[in-house]
Design a protein around this motif. Sequence first.
Motif, PDB file in Angstrom:
ATOM      1  N   GLU A  18     -24.857  62.431  38.950  1.00  0.00           N
ATOM      2  CA  GLU A  18     -24.321  61.284  38.222  1.00  0.00           C
ATOM      3  C   GLU A  18     -25.419  60.263  37.940  1.00  0.00           C
ATOM      4  OE1 GLU A  18     -20.923  59.612  40.220  1.00  0.00           O
ATOM      5  OE2 GLU A  18     -19.918  61.546  40.303  1.00  0.00           O
ATOM      6  N   ILE A  19     -26.380  60.190  38.821  1.00  0.00           N
ATOM      7  CA  ILE A  19     -27.492  59.260  38.629  1.00  0.00           C
ATOM      8  C   ILE A  19     -28.524  59.866  37.688  1.00  0.00           C
ATOM      9  CG2 ILE A  19     -29.417  58.080  39.756  1.00  0.00           C
ATOM     10  CD1 ILE A  19     -27.632  57.916  42.283  1.00  0.00           C
ATOM     11  N   LYS A  20     -28.991  61.047  38.023  1.00  0.00           N
ATOM     12  CA  LYS A  20     -30.099  61.654  37.274  1.00  0.00           C
ATOM     13  C   LYS A  20     -29.745  62.015  35.835  1.00  0.00           C
ATOM     14  CE  LYS A  20     -33.085  63.103  40.927  1.00  0.00           C
ATOM     15  NZ  LYS A  20     -33.984  64.103  41.433  1.00  0.00           N
ATOM     16  N   ASN A  21     -28.463  62.203  35.540  1.00  0.00           N
ATOM     17  CA  ASN A  21     -28.050  62.551  34.184  1.00  0.00           C
ATOM     18  C   ASN A  21     -27.743  61.332  33.324  1.00  0.00           C
ATOM     19  OD1 ASN A  21     -28.313  65.301  34.653  1.00  0.00           O
ATOM     20  ND2 ASN A  21     -26.214  65.504  35.354  1.00  0.00           N
ATOM     21  N   SER A  22     -27.942  60.155  33.864  1.00  0.00           N
ATOM     22  CA  SER A  22     -27.650  58.940  33.112  1.00  0.00           C
ATOM     23  C   SER A  22     -28.829  57.976  33.174  1.00  0.00           C
ATOM     24  CB  SER A  22     -26.396  58.260  33.666  1.00  0.00           C
ATOM     25  OG  SER A  22     -26.207  57.003  33.056  1.00  0.00           O
ATOM     26  N   ARG A  23     -29.524  57.857  32.086  1.00  0.00           N
ATOM     27  CA  ARG A  23     -30.658  56.911  32.016  1.00  0.00           C
ATOM     28  C   ARG A  23     -30.166  55.489  32.289  1.00  0.00           C
ATOM     29  NH1 ARG A  23     -35.926  56.227  32.536  1.00  0.00           N
ATOM     30  NH2 ARG A  23     -36.827  54.817  31.039  1.00  0.00           N
ATOM     31  N   ASP A  24     -28.979  55.166  31.807  1.00  0.00           N
ATOM     32  CA  ASP A  24     -28.415  53.828  32.048  1.00  0.00           C
ATOM     33  C   ASP A  24     -28.187  53.577  33.535  1.00  0.00           C
ATOM     34  OD1 ASP A  24     -28.420  53.246  29.332  1.00  0.00           O
ATOM     35  OD2 ASP A  24     -26.328  53.830  29.047  1.00  0.00           O
ATOM     36  N   ALA A  25     -27.676  54.572  34.238  1.00  0.00           N
ATOM     37  CA  ALA A  25     -27.451  54.426  35.683  1.00  0.00           C
ATOM     38  C   ALA A  25     -28.777  54.216  36.408  1.00  0.00           C
ATOM     39  CB  ALA A  25     -26.734  55.653  36.240  1.00  0.00           C
ATOM     40  N   ILE A  26     -29.789  54.956  36.004  1.00  0.00           N
ATOM     41  CA  ILE A  26     -31.109  54.812  36.622  1.00  0.00           C
ATOM     42  C   ILE A  26     -31.630  53.396  36.425  1.00  0.00           C
ATOM     43  CG2 ILE A  26     -33.524  55.549  36.489  1.00  0.00           C
ATOM     44  CD1 ILE A  26     -32.431  58.393  35.850  1.00  0.00           C
ATOM     45  N   ILE A  27     -31.497  52.875  35.218  1.00  0.00           N
ATOM     46  CA  ILE A  27     -31.991  51.531  34.921  1.00  0.00           C
ATOM     47  C   ILE A  27     -31.203  50.482  35.707  1.00  0.00           C
ATOM     48  CG2 ILE A  27     -32.149  49.774  33.100  1.00  0.00           C
ATOM     49  CD1 ILE A  27     -32.815  52.154  31.172  1.00  0.00           C
ATOM     50  N   VAL A  28     -29.888  50.582  35.698  1.00  0.00           N
ATOM     51  CA  VAL A  28     -29.055  49.598  36.401  1.00  0.00           C
ATOM     52  C   VAL A  28     -29.291  49.640  37.905  1.00  0.00           C
ATOM     53  CG1 VAL A  28     -26.668  49.006  36.994  1.00  0.00           C
ATOM     54  CG2 VAL A  28     -27.273  49.490  34.616  1.00  0.00           C
ATOM     55  N   LEU A  29     -29.314  50.825  38.479  1.00  0.00           N
ATOM     56  CA  LEU A  29     -29.489  50.942  39.928  1.00  0.00           C
ATOM     57  C   LEU A  29     -30.880  50.523  40.382  1.00  0.00           C
ATOM     58  CD1 LEU A  29     -27.480  54.221  40.574  1.00  0.00           C
ATOM     59  CD2 LEU A  29     -26.801  51.876  41.146  1.00  0.00           C
ATOM     60  N   ASN A  30     -31.865  50.665  39.504  1.00  0.00           N
ATOM     61  CA  ASN A  30     -33.207  50.207  39.851  1.00  0.00           C
ATOM     62  C   ASN A  30     -33.275  48.691  39.963  1.00  0.00           C
ATOM     63  OD1 ASN A  30     -35.716  51.977  40.256  1.00  0.00           O
ATOM     64  ND2 ASN A  30     -34.470  53.137  38.794  1.00  0.00           N
ATOM     65  N   ASN A  31     -32.305  47.998  39.409  1.00  0.00           N
ATOM     66  CA  ASN A  31     -32.263  46.545  39.584  1.00  0.00           C
ATOM     67  C   ASN A  31     -32.099  46.167  41.055  1.00  0.00           C
ATOM     68  OD1 ASN A  31     -32.709  45.674  36.932  1.00  0.00           O
ATOM     69  ND2 ASN A  31     -30.580  46.097  36.409  1.00  0.00           N
ATOM     70  N   LYS A  67     -33.244  60.647  45.052  1.00  0.00           N
ATOM     71  CA  LYS A  67     -31.905  60.487  44.484  1.00  0.00           C
ATOM     72  C   LYS A  67     -31.919  59.548  43.278  1.00  0.00           C
ATOM     73  CE  LYS A  67     -27.121  59.932  45.761  1.00  0.00           C
ATOM     74  NZ  LYS A  67     -26.182  59.820  46.860  1.00  0.00           N
ATOM     75  N   LEU A  68     -32.711  58.504  43.358  1.00  0.00           N
ATOM     76  CA  LEU A  68     -32.802  57.530  42.274  1.00  0.00           C
ATOM     77  C   LEU A  68     -34.251  57.429  41.814  1.00  0.00           C
ATOM     78  CD1 LEU A  68     -31.652  55.233  40.505  1.00  0.00           C
ATOM     79  CD2 LEU A  68     -32.086  53.684  42.426  1.00  0.00           C
TER      80      LEU A  68
END
Length: 91
Positions: A18-31, A67-68
């Motif tokens: 769910e994380i690795k397949n979503s560039r948006d999730a990666i960007i948001v979670l990196n915050n 994971k992230l």
Amino acid sequence: MVLEKLKTYTIQNIKIDEIKNSRDAIIVLNNYRWAYYSNIYHLVSLSKYDKAQQLINEMTEKFSKEKLPFVSESQEIYFSDLFNQVDKNYR
């Protein structure tokens, strides 16, 4: 107070795909990493390397790069440079 709220969040229950397949999730979670970075940087400016090291360990555990992924290689290097500074002064 903000740091205490930050400490309660983790990505442990989110599936890796769910994380690795979503560039948006990666960007948001990196915050969350940036929030840790900001606190670590502040502690370094106060020469509180022991507390900075604790936060680095906590961040690494909660937001592992396996994971992230970092948003970019340059971002990972940026974090690594600060962490190396902490490690060098912590010993």
